[in-house]
Write an enzyme that holds these catalytic residues in place. Sequence first.
Site, PDB file in Angstrom:
ATOM      1  N   GLU A 137      -3.474   7.824  -5.997  1.00  0.00           N
ATOM      2  CA  GLU A 137      -3.579   7.074  -7.254  1.00  0.00           C
ATOM      3  C   GLU A 137      -4.676   7.692  -8.111  1.00  0.00           C
ATOM      4  O   GLU A 137      -5.771   7.930  -7.586  1.00  0.00           O
ATOM      5  CB  GLU A 137      -3.887   5.607  -6.961  1.00  0.00           C
ATOM      6  CG  GLU A 137      -2.738   4.927  -6.206  1.00  0.00           C
ATOM      7  CD  GLU A 137      -2.950   3.442  -5.935  1.00  0.00           C
ATOM      8  OE1 GLU A 137      -4.047   2.927  -6.233  1.00  0.00           O
ATOM      9  OE2 GLU A 137      -2.023   2.799  -5.445  1.00  0.00           O
TER      10      GLU A 137
ATOM     11  N   ARG B   5       0.843  -1.195   0.000  1.00  0.00           N
ATOM     12  CA  ARG B   5       0.000   0.000   0.000  1.00  0.00           C
ATOM     13  C   ARG B   5       0.878   1.245   0.000  1.00  0.00           C
ATOM     14  O   ARG B   5       1.894   1.317   0.694  1.00  0.00           O
ATOM     15  CB  ARG B   5      -0.910   0.018   1.240  1.00  0.00           C
ATOM     16  CG  ARG B   5      -2.132  -0.890   1.125  1.00  0.00           C
ATOM     17  CD  ARG B   5      -3.113  -0.381   0.074  1.00  0.00           C
ATOM     18  NE  ARG B   5      -4.289  -1.221  -0.116  1.00  0.00           N
ATOM     19  CZ  ARG B   5      -4.390  -2.204  -0.998  1.00  0.00           C
ATOM     20  NH1 ARG B   5      -3.376  -2.502  -1.770  1.00  0.00           N
ATOM     21  NH2 ARG B   5      -5.503  -2.880  -1.124  1.00  0.00           N
TER      22      ARG B   5
ATOM     23  N   HIS C 279      -0.574   0.068  -9.737  1.00  0.00           N
ATOM     24  CA  HIS C 279      -1.366  -0.823  -8.870  1.00  0.00           C
ATOM     25  C   HIS C 279      -1.893  -2.030  -9.658  1.00  0.00           C
ATOM     26  O   HIS C 279      -3.101  -2.291  -9.696  1.00  0.00           O
ATOM     27  CB  HIS C 279      -2.528  -0.063  -8.214  1.00  0.00           C
ATOM     28  CG  HIS C 279      -2.896  -0.640  -6.880  1.00  0.00           C
ATOM     29  ND1 HIS C 279      -3.228   0.121  -5.803  1.00  0.00           N
ATOM     30  CD2 HIS C 279      -2.958  -1.930  -6.447  1.00  0.00           C
ATOM     31  CE1 HIS C 279      -3.494  -0.660  -4.755  1.00  0.00           C
ATOM     32  NE2 HIS C 279      -3.329  -1.912  -5.134  1.00  0.00           N
TER      33      HIS C 279
HETATM   34  N1  LIG Z   1      -0.453  -4.502  -5.225  1.00  0.00           N
HETATM   35  C1  LIG Z   1      -1.625  -5.083  -5.189  1.00  0.00           C
HETATM   36  O1  LIG Z   1      -2.379  -5.052  -6.158  1.00  0.00           O
HETATM   37  C2  LIG Z   1      -2.030  -5.828  -3.957  1.00  0.00           C
HETATM   38  C3  LIG Z   1      -2.863  -6.941  -4.078  1.00  0.00           C
HETATM   39  C4  LIG Z   1      -3.174  -7.661  -2.927  1.00  0.00           C
HETATM   40  C5  LIG Z   1      -2.731  -7.238  -1.686  1.00  0.00           C
HETATM   41  N2  LIG Z   1      -1.965  -6.122  -1.611  1.00  0.00           N
HETATM   42  C6  LIG Z   1      -1.479  -5.652  -0.305  1.00  0.00           C
HETATM   43  O2  LIG Z   1      -0.393  -6.470   0.100  1.00  0.00           O
HETATM   44  C7  LIG Z   1      -0.319  -6.457   1.529  1.00  0.00           C
HETATM   45  C8  LIG Z   1      -0.181  -7.880   2.058  1.00  0.00           C
HETATM   46  O3  LIG Z   1      -1.294  -8.644   1.619  1.00  0.00           O
HETATM   47  P1  LIG Z   1      -1.486 -10.167   2.100  1.00  0.00           P
HETATM   48  O4  LIG Z   1      -2.530 -10.747   1.233  1.00  0.00           O
HETATM   49  O5  LIG Z   1      -0.197 -10.843   2.231  1.00  0.00           O
HETATM   50  O6  LIG Z   1      -2.103  -9.899   3.532  1.00  0.00           O
HETATM   51  P2  LIG Z   1      -2.113 -10.864   4.793  1.00  0.00           P
HETATM   52  O7  LIG Z   1      -3.183 -10.357   5.678  1.00  0.00           O
HETATM   53  O8  LIG Z   1      -2.131 -12.298   4.387  1.00  0.00           O
HETATM   54  O9  LIG Z   1      -0.678 -10.578   5.463  1.00  0.00           O
HETATM   55  C9  LIG Z   1      -0.373  -9.382   6.100  1.00  0.00           C
HETATM   56  C10 LIG Z   1       0.527  -9.746   7.282  1.00  0.00           C
HETATM   57  O10 LIG Z   1       1.012  -8.531   7.844  1.00  0.00           O
HETATM   58  C11 LIG Z   1       1.072  -8.711   9.253  1.00  0.00           C
HETATM   59  N3  LIG Z   1       1.112  -7.385   9.846  1.00  0.00           N
HETATM   60  C12 LIG Z   1       0.106  -6.493   9.966  1.00  0.00           C
HETATM   61  N4  LIG Z   1       0.575  -5.333  10.466  1.00  0.00           N
HETATM   62  C13 LIG Z   1       1.904  -5.518  10.675  1.00  0.00           C
HETATM   63  C14 LIG Z   1       2.924  -4.702  11.173  1.00  0.00           C
HETATM   64  N5  LIG Z   1       2.701  -3.443  11.574  1.00  0.00           N
HETATM   65  N6  LIG Z   1       4.181  -5.205  11.243  1.00  0.00           N
HETATM   66  C15 LIG Z   1       4.429  -6.483  10.856  1.00  0.00           C
HETATM   67  N7  LIG Z   1       3.503  -7.312  10.385  1.00  0.00           N
HETATM   68  C16 LIG Z   1       2.244  -6.823  10.286  1.00  0.00           C
HETATM   69  C17 LIG Z   1      -0.130  -9.557   9.608  1.00  0.00           C
HETATM   70  O11 LIG Z   1       0.047 -10.216  10.836  1.00  0.00           O
HETATM   71  C18 LIG Z   1      -0.183 -10.509   8.397  1.00  0.00           C
HETATM   72  O12 LIG Z   1       0.505 -11.706   8.671  1.00  0.00           O
HETATM   73  C19 LIG Z   1      -1.556  -5.700   2.014  1.00  0.00           C
HETATM   74  O13 LIG Z   1      -1.212  -4.347   2.223  1.00  0.00           O
HETATM   75  C20 LIG Z   1      -2.492  -5.756   0.819  1.00  0.00           C
HETATM   76  O14 LIG Z   1      -3.400  -4.691   0.820  1.00  0.00           O
HETATM   77  C21 LIG Z   1      -1.593  -5.421  -2.704  1.00  0.00           C
END
Ligand SMILES: NC(=O)c1ccc[n+]([C@@H]2O[C@H](COP(=O)([O-])OP(=O)(O)OC[C@H]3O[C@@H](n4cnc5c(N)ncnc54)[C@H](O)[C@@H]3O)[C@@H](O)[C@H]2O)c1
Length: 322
Positions: free
Chosen positions: A269, A240, A288
Site C-alpha cells: 500500500e 488484509r 484501505h
Molecule cells: N479494511 C479496513 O480498514 C479494516 C478495518 C478493521 C479491521 N480490518 C481487518 O478485518 C479483519 C477482521 O477484523 P475483526 O474486527 O472482525 O477481527 P476479530 O478479531 O473480531 O475477528 C477475527 C476472527 O477471525 C478468526 N480467525 C483468526 N484466524 C483465523 C483463521 N485462520 N481461520 C478462521 N478464522 C480465523 C478469529 O477467531 C476471530 O473470530 C482483520 O484482518 C482486520 O485487520 C480491516
Amino acid sequence: MEKILVSSSHFDTLCRDAWDLFEKNGLEVIFDPNKPFPAYTTEEILARPDREMIVAAVIGMDDYRDERKYQALPNLKAVAKFGVGVDNIDGALAQKYGVKALNAPGQNSNAVAELTVSFILDLLRAVVPLHKAMEKGEWPRHIGEEIKGKTVGLLGFGAIAKMVAKKLQCFDVTVSAYDLYPDVEAAEELGVKLTTQEEIITQSDIISIHIPATPETHHLFDKDTISKMKDGAYLVNPARGALVDLDALADALLSGKLSGAALDAFEMEPLPKDAKILQCGNVVLTPHTGAETKEAYYNVSMTVAKDIIRAVNDEEPVNCVN
Ligand SMILES: NC(=O)c1ccc[n+]([C@@H]2O[C@H](COP(=O)([O-])OP(=O)(O)OC[C@H]3O[C@@H](n4cnc5c(N)ncnc54)[C@H](O)[C@@H]3O)[C@@H](O)[C@H]2O)c1
C-alpha cells in the site's frame, strides 16, 4: 509535559474530543496534519529533541516491529493502533520494552461491515465498470446478478463478519461462516451456518474474508485455493492484503474463472501502478478505506485515548493485545 505522538490521520478534525481528553489529563498531543502517511520513521523519531517526553503513540500503519523504535522512545508506555489489526506492532518486542500494545476492537466494525455489503452489491451489478463506461460516453448493457438466493461465505466470524451477517439478513441469502473459534450462540442468533473452511471456499457464491493476516493465513487465497472456488464466484477482501495472492486473483478474473472481486486492503500500500489487478474488468478497489467514517474515527479515538490514559497512569488498559 508528557506527550502523545499521533500519526493516524484526521486527529485534529475528527478526533477533537479525544485530543481534549488527553489535554485534560495533562498530556500534550503532537500531531502534524501534513505528515505523509504512514508518518514517523525511526530516523525521524531519533531526530526529535522531545522523544524522551513521548509516553504513548497512536499509530496507523507505522512500523512498530523495528526494535530501534522502542529504543528511540525510552519512556514509551503504550503504542495504540488506531483500529484493530495490530500486524504492524510486534507485541512481544513491545512487551520487552514495557510497552502495552493497544487497539480498539469493534469500534470500526460497523464501518467495515457497511463497506463489505456495498462491495457485494456493487460487484453483482458491476456498478464500477458501468460507471467507468459511462464516463467514456458509452451506454453498455450488462446483465447483473441478484444477491437473493446466493450463498455468502464468511471466512472468519469475528466482530466485522457478525455485523456483515446481521446486515445480510434482509437480503434472503444463505450465510455460512468458518472461524477457528466459532461463536455458536451468535451464529444461531444470526441464522448463520457454521461450517468448514473447505466448504466456504468450494460452496460460496460470494466469499468475504474477515480474518487477520498471520504467517498461517499468508496468501490463503492463492492459485490453488482460487481454483477450488465455484466458477463465476466473487471474492471480497476488506481484511488484509496479505491474505490474497493478488496476481493469482487477477489471473482468475482475466480468465473468467471468477466474476468479480472487491478489495480494500493490499499487500503493498499504496497499490503499485503496474499491479495486474488494475487490468481486470469487474473489480472494486478502495484504498484501505474500510474504517474511514466520521463515526468510526470518533469511536476509535475515544477508546484509544481512554486506554492510553490508563496505561500512562499505570492502570490496566481494557484492550491490551500483548
Ligand atoms: N479494511 C479496513 O480498514 C479494516 C478495518 C478493521 C479491521 N480490518 C481487518 O478485518 C479483519 C477482521 O477484523 P475483526 O474486527 O472482525 O477481527 P476479530 O478479531 O473480531 O475477528 C477475527 C476472527 O477471525 C478468526 N480467525 C483468526 N484466524 C483465523 C483463521 N485462520 N481461520 C478462521 N478464522 C480465523 C478469529 O477467531 C476471530 O473470530 C482483520 O484482518 C482486520 O485487520 C480491516
